[in-house]
Enzyme design. Structure first.
Site, PDB file in Angstrom:
ATOM      1  N   HIS A 173      -3.604  16.394 -24.203  1.00  0.00           N
ATOM      2  CA  HIS A 173      -4.020  15.331 -23.275  1.00  0.00           C
ATOM      3  C   HIS A 173      -3.294  15.477 -21.945  1.00  0.00           C
ATOM      4  O   HIS A 173      -2.345  16.258 -21.827  1.00  0.00           O
ATOM      5  CB  HIS A 173      -3.685  13.947 -23.858  1.00  0.00           C
ATOM      6  CG  HIS A 173      -2.205  13.701 -23.978  1.00  0.00           C
ATOM      7  ND1 HIS A 173      -1.425  14.296 -24.937  1.00  0.00           N
ATOM      8  CD2 HIS A 173      -1.351  12.954 -23.227  1.00  0.00           C
ATOM      9  CE1 HIS A 173      -0.167  13.926 -24.784  1.00  0.00           C
ATOM     10  NE2 HIS A 173      -0.090  13.105 -23.745  1.00  0.00           N
TER      11      HIS A 173
ATOM     12  N   ASP B 240      -1.415  12.762 -19.033  1.00  0.00           N
ATOM     13  CA  ASP B 240      -0.959  11.370 -18.965  1.00  0.00           C
ATOM     14  C   ASP B 240      -1.681  10.687 -17.796  1.00  0.00           C
ATOM     15  O   ASP B 240      -1.798  11.271 -16.718  1.00  0.00           O
ATOM     16  CB  ASP B 240       0.563  11.306 -18.779  1.00  0.00           C
ATOM     17  CG  ASP B 240       1.308  11.811 -20.021  1.00  0.00           C
ATOM     18  OD1 ASP B 240       0.673  11.928 -21.084  1.00  0.00           O
ATOM     19  OD2 ASP B 240       2.507  12.089 -19.907  1.00  0.00           O
TER      20      ASP B 240
ATOM     21  N   HIS C 158      -0.949  18.709 -21.997  1.00  0.00           N
ATOM     22  CA  HIS C 158       0.169  19.082 -22.864  1.00  0.00           C
ATOM     23  C   HIS C 158      -0.085  18.583 -24.284  1.00  0.00           C
ATOM     24  O   HIS C 158      -0.995  17.767 -24.509  1.00  0.00           O
ATOM     25  CB  HIS C 158       1.481  18.519 -22.294  1.00  0.00           C
ATOM     26  CG  HIS C 158       1.461  17.043 -22.024  1.00  0.00           C
ATOM     27  ND1 HIS C 158       0.832  16.482 -20.919  1.00  0.00           N
ATOM     28  CD2 HIS C 158       1.971  15.989 -22.711  1.00  0.00           C
ATOM     29  CE1 HIS C 158       0.970  15.176 -20.940  1.00  0.00           C
ATOM     30  NE2 HIS C 158       1.649  14.842 -22.022  1.00  0.00           N
TER      31      HIS C 158
ATOM     32  N   ARG D 237      12.049  15.988 -34.278  1.00  0.00           N
ATOM     33  CA  ARG D 237      12.077  15.975 -32.806  1.00  0.00           C
ATOM     34  C   ARG D 237      12.048  14.524 -32.358  1.00  0.00           C
ATOM     35  O   ARG D 237      11.277  13.718 -32.895  1.00  0.00           O
ATOM     36  CB  ARG D 237      10.848  16.706 -32.252  1.00  0.00           C
ATOM     37  CG  ARG D 237      10.665  16.547 -30.730  1.00  0.00           C
ATOM     38  CD  ARG D 237       9.452  17.337 -30.229  1.00  0.00           C
ATOM     39  NE  ARG D 237       9.111  17.022 -28.855  1.00  0.00           N
ATOM     40  CZ  ARG D 237       9.638  17.603 -27.786  1.00  0.00           C
ATOM     41  NH1 ARG D 237      10.565  18.535 -27.934  1.00  0.00           N
ATOM     42  NH2 ARG D 237       9.272  17.255 -26.573  1.00  0.00           N
TER      43      ARG D 237
HETATM   44  C1  LIG Z   1      -5.944   7.719 -27.125  1.00  0.00           C
HETATM   45  C2  LIG Z   1      -5.213   7.105 -26.235  1.00  0.00           C
HETATM   46  C3  LIG Z   1      -3.734   6.926 -26.360  1.00  0.00           C
HETATM   47  C4  LIG Z   1      -3.329   6.564 -24.953  1.00  0.00           C
HETATM   48  C5  LIG Z   1      -4.473   5.682 -24.575  1.00  0.00           C
HETATM   49  C6  LIG Z   1      -5.674   6.541 -24.948  1.00  0.00           C
HETATM   50  O1  LIG Z   1      -6.884   5.844 -25.106  1.00  0.00           O
HETATM   51  C7  LIG Z   1      -5.827   7.653 -23.903  1.00  0.00           C
HETATM   52  C8  LIG Z   1      -4.490   7.908 -23.155  1.00  0.00           C
HETATM   53  C9  LIG Z   1      -3.265   7.851 -24.086  1.00  0.00           C
HETATM   54  C10 LIG Z   1      -1.964   7.760 -23.328  1.00  0.00           C
HETATM   55  C11 LIG Z   1      -1.305   9.130 -23.028  1.00  0.00           C
HETATM   56  C12 LIG Z   1       0.008   8.906 -22.290  1.00  0.00           C
HETATM   57  C13 LIG Z   1       0.841   7.730 -22.797  1.00  0.00           C
HETATM   58  C14 LIG Z   1      -0.022   6.501 -23.149  1.00  0.00           C
HETATM   59  C15 LIG Z   1       0.846   5.327 -23.556  1.00  0.00           C
HETATM   60  C16 LIG Z   1      -0.960   6.183 -22.021  1.00  0.00           C
HETATM   61  O2  LIG Z   1      -0.800   5.381 -21.123  1.00  0.00           O
HETATM   62  O3  LIG Z   1      -2.098   6.945 -22.138  1.00  0.00           O
HETATM   63  C17 LIG Z   1      -1.045   6.937 -24.194  1.00  0.00           C
HETATM   64  C18 LIG Z   1      -1.967   5.870 -24.788  1.00  0.00           C
HETATM   65  C19 LIG Z   1      -1.414   5.315 -26.102  1.00  0.00           C
HETATM   66  O4  LIG Z   1      -0.706   6.036 -26.812  1.00  0.00           O
HETATM   67  O5  LIG Z   1      -1.730   4.187 -26.433  1.00  0.00           O
HETATM   68  O1  LIG Z   2       6.772  13.846 -27.499  1.00  0.00           O
HETATM   69  C1  LIG Z   2       6.592  14.629 -26.580  1.00  0.00           C
HETATM   70  O2  LIG Z   2       7.315  15.565 -26.341  1.00  0.00           O
HETATM   71  C2  LIG Z   2       5.391  14.406 -25.663  1.00  0.00           C
HETATM   72  C3  LIG Z   2       4.603  13.177 -26.019  1.00  0.00           C
HETATM   73  C4  LIG Z   2       3.546  12.850 -25.035  1.00  0.00           C
HETATM   74  O3  LIG Z   2       2.973  13.698 -24.426  1.00  0.00           O
HETATM   75  C5  LIG Z   2       3.202  11.422 -24.812  1.00  0.00           C
HETATM   76  O4  LIG Z   2       3.748  10.527 -25.492  1.00  0.00           O
HETATM   77  O5  LIG Z   2       2.362  11.165 -23.899  1.00  0.00           O
HETATM   78 FE   LIG Z   3       1.810  12.859 -22.773  1.00  0.00          FE
END
Ligand SMILES: C=C1C[C@]23C[C@@]1(O)CC[C@H]2[C@@]12CCC[C@@](C)(C(=O)O1)[C@H]2[C@@H]3C(=O)O
Ligand SMILES: O=C(O)CCC(=O)C(=O)O
Ligand SMILES: [Fe+2]
Length: 346
Positions: free
Chosen positions: A206, A208, A263, A273
């Protein structure tokens, strides 16, 4: 002539360096630093920073809290509240069925929210827990602002605070996440060593959605980044330093000049980890569109303006690995390729 294979090219020291992850020493001279930050954000959307100003104790105290929390029983951990939106999560990532071999704590960085969550996460020492989280958040926020100011300088943006201001607002929607990836289990009777060769998806591919992610992990690897050519590069763990990732919002603010890095985490070790990510984000009502310096007649805005709340909503409606920015492009990818084809056929 026979072209060298990618492997033979990578074996040559110079080429190996070319595909290596950039490391930026923050003690260097400022104008040189800002150029390096821009270059790394353009080429990889990812780099390591060394000689940062985050105190060692601030990091180790958070690590200790994480270790203590994840060593609790499953029942106790679930009492921290589910991760929808903030709290403890196990295997489920986001609301749309994504799964990974991990457990995590997801927190909003607003001090009131941290103080509320601490009451269920660290029942026996909530005040100490909130202080540790707040100290970490403040320190990494400072580091993030320094990097965003360097980026603005390197892009010759007239107001060098134009990027850092976005995340410094009191209503910033920044998040903190602590991920814990369990080790591959060894059971005495039928432990299968071949399992160690099979990578398990800890956290699927994905990008961020935020502006910048500041990542720190313990000494256990697993993180990989994708280059713009689609090659997966393993990221060597370094508990003393931070990795910086460009998020989707910064790609938009720079009108596509910086790339948000894709990543993932693959786990296959016998050690757990633990990683901690600070996701630096704007306030929910903040409009996101390319900085005016990044838009010219020759380089028109690639994205329609949107608020951070709209982008978040779109992101949370999609799966983890989806490319969310496509729906905010001024010209959809398909249209662009039609225009391209038409211009070639005339
Ligand atoms: C599948 C998902 C988890 C995520 C929200 C989402 O719908 C798509 C983006 C995902 C992500 C990736 C980075 C950190 C995070 C907290 C964010 O803002 O977008 C996660 C979301 C999550 O884990 O809830
Ligand atoms: O745990 C990690 O090293 C990366 C996790 C990550 O990409 C995320 O939480 O968005
Ligand atoms: Fe991430």
């Amino acid at each position: 002539m026979v072209a060298p294979s990618p492997t033979s090219m990578m074996l040559r020291t110079k080429k190996t360096k070319a595909v290596g992850i950039p490391t930026i020493d923050l003690s260097m001279e400022r104008s040189q630093l800002s150029e390096l930050v821009v270059k790394a954000c353009e080429e990889y959307g990812f780099f390591k920073v060394v000689n940062h100003c985050v105190p060692k104790e601030v990091i180790s105290r958070l690590e200790e809290e994480g270790t203590e929390f994840f060593s609790k029983t499953s029942f106790e951990k679930h009492q921290a509240g589910t991760s929808t939106p903030f709290g403890y999560g196990c295997k489920n990532i986001g609301p749309n069925g994504d799964m990974g071999d991990l457990e995590y704590l997801l927190l909003h960085t607003n001090p009131n929210s941290i103080s509320e969550r601490s009451k269920t996460i660290a029942k026996d020492h909530p005040i100490k827990f909130s202080c540790i989280i707040n100290d970490y958040v403040e320190a990494v926020k400072e580091l993030t602002c320094e990097i965003l100011e360097l980026a603005a300088e390197g892009l010759w943006v007239p107001d060098k605070s134009s990027l850092s201001n976005i995340i410094q607002d009191v209503h910033s929607d920044s998040l903190l996440r602590i991920n814990h990836y369990p080790p591959v289990k060894k059971s005495n009777d039928n432990w299968d060593p071949s399992k160690l060769q099979n990578n398990t998806i800890g956290f699927g591919e994905h990008s961020d959605p935020q502006i910048l992610t500041i990542l720190r992990s313990n000494n256990v690897g697993g993180l990989q980044i994708s280059t713009q050519h689609g090659l997966w590069l393993p990221v060597p763990p370094d508990p003393n330093e931070f990795y910086v990732m460009v998020g989707d919002a910064l790609q938009v603010l720079t009108n596509g000049r910086f790339v948000s890095v894709r990543h993932r985490v693959l786990t296959n070790t016998t050690k757990p980890r633990m990683s901690m990510m600070y996701f630096a984000a704007p306030p929910l009502n903040w409009w996101i569109s390319p900085l005016s310096k990044m838009v010219t007649a020759h380089n028109p805005s690639l994205y329609k303006p949107f608020t951070w709340a709209q982008y978040k909503q779109a992101a949370y409606a999609l799966r983890l690995g989806d490319t969310r920015l496509d729906q905010f492009m001024r010209i959809q990818k398909q249209e662009a390729s039609n225009i391209e084809n038409a211009s070639h056929s005339t």
